[in-house]
Design a protein around this motif. Structure first.
Motif, PDB file in Angstrom:
ATOM      1  N   HIS A   1      24.870  43.967  56.576  1.00  0.00           N
ATOM      2  CA  HIS A   1      24.237  44.020  57.899  1.00  0.00           C
ATOM      3  C   HIS A   1      22.912  44.777  57.900  1.00  0.00           C
TER       4      HIS A   1
ATOM      5  N   ASP B   1      27.526  38.275  55.824  1.00  0.00           N
ATOM      6  CA  ASP B   1      26.927  39.144  56.833  1.00  0.00           C
ATOM      7  C   ASP B   1      25.945  40.119  56.189  1.00  0.00           C
TER       8      ASP B   1
ATOM      9  N   ASP C   1      21.289  41.142  60.358  1.00  0.00           N
ATOM     10  CA  ASP C   1      21.570  41.542  61.740  1.00  0.00           C
ATOM     11  C   ASP C   1      22.059  42.986  61.830  1.00  0.00           C
ATOM     12  N   ARG C   2      21.894  43.572  62.990  1.00  0.00           N
ATOM     13  CA  ARG C   2      22.354  44.906  63.369  1.00  0.00           C
ATOM     14  C   ARG C   2      21.564  46.025  62.675  1.00  0.00           C
TER      15      ARG C   2
ATOM     16  N   HIS D   1      27.192  35.695  60.584  1.00  0.00           N
ATOM     17  CA  HIS D   1      25.818  36.010  60.986  1.00  0.00           C
ATOM     18  C   HIS D   1      24.811  35.122  60.277  1.00  0.00           C
TER      19      HIS D   1
ATOM     20  N   TRP E   1      22.432  34.406  69.224  1.00  0.00           N
ATOM     21  CA  TRP E   1      22.127  35.167  68.015  1.00  0.00           C
ATOM     22  C   TRP E   1      21.432  36.481  68.359  1.00  0.00           C
TER      23      TRP E   1
ATOM     24  N   HIS F   1      23.777  39.232  69.162  1.00  0.00           N
ATOM     25  CA  HIS F   1      24.646  39.691  68.071  1.00  0.00           C
ATOM     26  C   HIS F   1      23.866  40.174  66.846  1.00  0.00           C
TER      27      HIS F   1
END
Length: 252
Positions: A31, A59, A62-63, A93, A111, A114
């Motif tokens: 992430h 994943d 993202d984040r 993701h 998207w 998230h």
């Protein structure tokens, strides 16, 4: 009328021995945490298992703030690795990013909610907002596609959803416990199944998975979790899976 006591039957506990064909490392959800990923890869390289395969459970984006760096690192390492020595699986993701590339106005808002905001920011792309017209979403998609480059986009599209060694399956979000590997729906592998964490498999198949953040991961009931919430905790986790045992490595 005499009432007979109700009889309850317990589901059999999972008891299959852990039997991969080879030792391998499985690294949990990154992430966008490139610094933790770099430290983890250095730790594994020095870990005394030079022939162990490396499996990333998905994943990567993202984040966290460094999705662009994470994707670049993983792509370059896998391209240089011997065939079959490094496996990068698709997570939900990555699936959302690809859906954004396919239809940005329709799939972009989801998207963004998230973690897509952080991924676009890592490529220095201003994210559109829901009220923006479709043209703004398409413009952001075109900028992301150009930033990724054709080779990296094709790599993302080709990421597999599962990998297996012996009686050990690796999939981002686990698997539907009542179905064999070859019958697994993609949604269960990427997004999870409501019975996965509560129902043991009956076919002796162990499952290594990310997706669900686990504070103190440990092997249990045929499941080996590896997601320790790196973007929130600063802690990236990997499991070394060998015949008969699994052990954990953490990088902060």
């Amino acid at each position: 009328m005499k009432l007979l006591p109700r009889l309850f039957s317990r589901r059999p506990a999972f008891s299959a021995a852990l039997a991969p064909d080879q030792a391998f490392y499985a690294v949990g959800d990154v992430h966008g945490c490139d610094a933790q990923l770099e430290r983890m890869l250095d730790t594994l390289a020095a870990g005394g298992h030079p022939t162990a395969a490396l499996v990333m459970v998905g994943d990567y984006i993202d984040r966290g703030d460094e999705s662009a760096a994470v994707l670049s690192r993983l792509f370059e390492i896998q391209q240089a690795a011997p065939q079959g020595q490094m496996i990068c699986l698709k997570g939900n993701h990555e699936a959302m990013l690809l859906a954004f590339l396919d239809d940005p106005a329709r799939n972009g808002p989801r998207w963004m909610r998230h973690g897509g905001l952080q991924t676009l920011a890592s490529y220095r792309i201003a994210p559109p907002m829901r009220p923006d017209p479709a043209d703004a979403w398409h413009a952001a998609r075109d900028q992301l596609r150009a930033a990724l480059g054709e080779d990296l986009e094709l790599w993302l599209k080709a990421l597999p959803t599962r990998w297996q060694s012996g009686n050990v399956l690796v999939a981002h979000a686990g698997a539907q416990p009542t179905l064999p590997v070859e019958a697994q729906p993609e949604d269960a592998l990427l997004w999870g199944h409501p019975d996965f964490l509560t129902r043991c498999r009956t076919d002796g198949l162990w499952v290594v998975y990310g997706h669900y953040i686990t504070d103190n991961p440990e092997p249990a009931d045929g499941r080996i979790p590896v997601d320790s919430g790196a973007y929130a905790t600063g802690r990236l986790t990997a499991a070394l899976v060998e015949p008969g045992k699994a052990s954990y490595i953490h990088s902060e």
